[in-house]
Design a protein around this motif. Structure first.
Motif, PDB file in Angstrom:
ATOM      1  N   VAL A  98      65.357   9.996 -10.162  1.00 16.57           N
ATOM      2  CA  VAL A  98      65.032  10.632  -8.878  1.00 16.57           C
ATOM      3  C   VAL A  98      64.584   9.586  -7.862  1.00 16.57           C
ATOM      4  CG1 VAL A  98      63.544  12.298  -7.708  1.00 16.57           C
ATOM      5  CG2 VAL A  98      64.419  12.805  -9.999  1.00 16.57           C
ATOM      6  N   TYR A 143      62.270  16.113  -3.045  1.00 17.43           N
ATOM      7  CA  TYR A 143      63.234  16.321  -4.126  1.00 17.43           C
ATOM      8  C   TYR A 143      63.231  17.797  -4.504  1.00 17.43           C
ATOM      9  CZ  TYR A 143      65.350  16.319  -8.758  1.00 17.43           C
ATOM     10  OH  TYR A 143      66.135  16.604  -9.847  1.00 17.43           O
ATOM     11  N   ILE A 146      68.181  19.028  -9.669  1.00 20.93           N
ATOM     12  CA  ILE A 146      69.482  18.468 -10.000  1.00 20.93           C
ATOM     13  C   ILE A 146      70.529  19.551  -9.768  1.00 20.93           C
ATOM     14  CG2 ILE A 146      69.410  19.112 -12.441  1.00 20.93           C
ATOM     15  CD1 ILE A 146      70.741  16.362 -13.022  1.00 20.93           C
ATOM     16  N   LYS A 153      71.500  14.558  -7.472  1.00 14.56           N
ATOM     17  CA  LYS A 153      70.109  14.870  -7.171  1.00 14.56           C
ATOM     18  C   LYS A 153      70.076  15.472  -5.768  1.00 14.56           C
ATOM     19  CE  LYS A 153      68.542  12.858 -10.931  1.00 14.56           C
ATOM     20  NZ  LYS A 153      68.016  13.635 -12.076  1.00 14.56           N
ATOM     21  N   GLN A 177      74.841  10.713  -8.751  1.00 14.61           N
ATOM     22  CA  GLN A 177      74.154   9.753  -9.609  1.00 14.61           C
ATOM     23  C   GLN A 177      75.059   8.599 -10.025  1.00 14.61           C
ATOM     24  OE1 GLN A 177      71.043  11.723 -12.358  1.00 14.61           O
ATOM     25  NE2 GLN A 177      72.637  13.291 -12.156  1.00 14.61           N
TER      26      GLN A 177
END
Length: 203
Positions: A98, A143, A146, A153, A177
């Motif tokens: 992350v 954040y 996922i 992310k 990613q």
């Protein structure tokens, strides 16, 4: 090498009286770059601190012993230094997926616009990036989760005037990613559809 050193010093000593009252030093190097070190072999008028007899240089075997002892100490230091560097590398905290994704997103979208980067965690331990303030508003990159397909992310960019009840969604982003590609959604509300590429990768 010891024999060459012995012959060289003997030649200098036998051809001139200069070093009868003067101190000379012959240096030789070992290693390269930051690992390079040098050894000094004094000759001529020696001091008690040298710990050497006046004519030691005429004995190549003695010179070889001095070099071998010094080389052993030097290689031991290099070995210990290398182990410490590896140990430091092993104990260096590793960034999470992350954190890496957040850095990629910041560098790709916000760095050129002058936004800062401060890694933070809320009371629940969730990661967010404090991007600093512009024109009286604070910007936070939070954040979210996922993606359902596990490849991205997801982050949400909020603009705040200081009161959390007035937070406004500016955009949502997906960071692949594997490729480190950043995809903007164009979404300003959770109910918005978003771009086709974002729907494909980010949902």
């Amino acid at each position: 090498m010891a024999e060459d050193i012995s012959r060289l010093i003997c030649l200098v000593m036998d051809e001139t009286d200069f070093f009868a009252e003067q101190r000379g030093i012959l240096y030789f190097l070992c290693g390269e770059g930051d690992n390079q070190t040098k050894k000094a072999l004094p000759f001529g008028k020696l001091s008690k601190g040298d710990g050497l007899p006046d004519n030691y240089y005429r004995d190549a075997a003695r010179i070889e012993k001095i070099i071998r002892e010094w080389y052993g100490i030097h290689t031991k230091k290099l070995y210990q230094s290398g182990n410490q560097q590896r140990k430091d590398a092993d104990t260096k905290p590793q960034k999470s997926d992350v954190e890496e994704a957040a850095e990629v997103l910041h560098d790709a979208v916000f760095a050129e616009e002058g936004y800062s980067y401060k890694l933070c965690f809320n009371a629940k331990g969730n990661l967010y990036i404090d991007l600093g303030t512009k024109e009286g508003y604070q910007y936070l990159l939070v954040y979210d989760r996922i993606s359902k397909n596990g490849s991205c992310k997801l982050f949400v960019l909020y603009r705040s005037s200081g009161d959390s009840s007035n937070d406004v969604i500016v955009d949502m982003y997906a960071v692949e990613q594997e490729t480190k590609k950043v995809i903007a959604s164009g979404k300003r509300r959770w109910s918005d559809v978003g771009t086709k590429e974002y729907r494909k990768q980010g949902e």
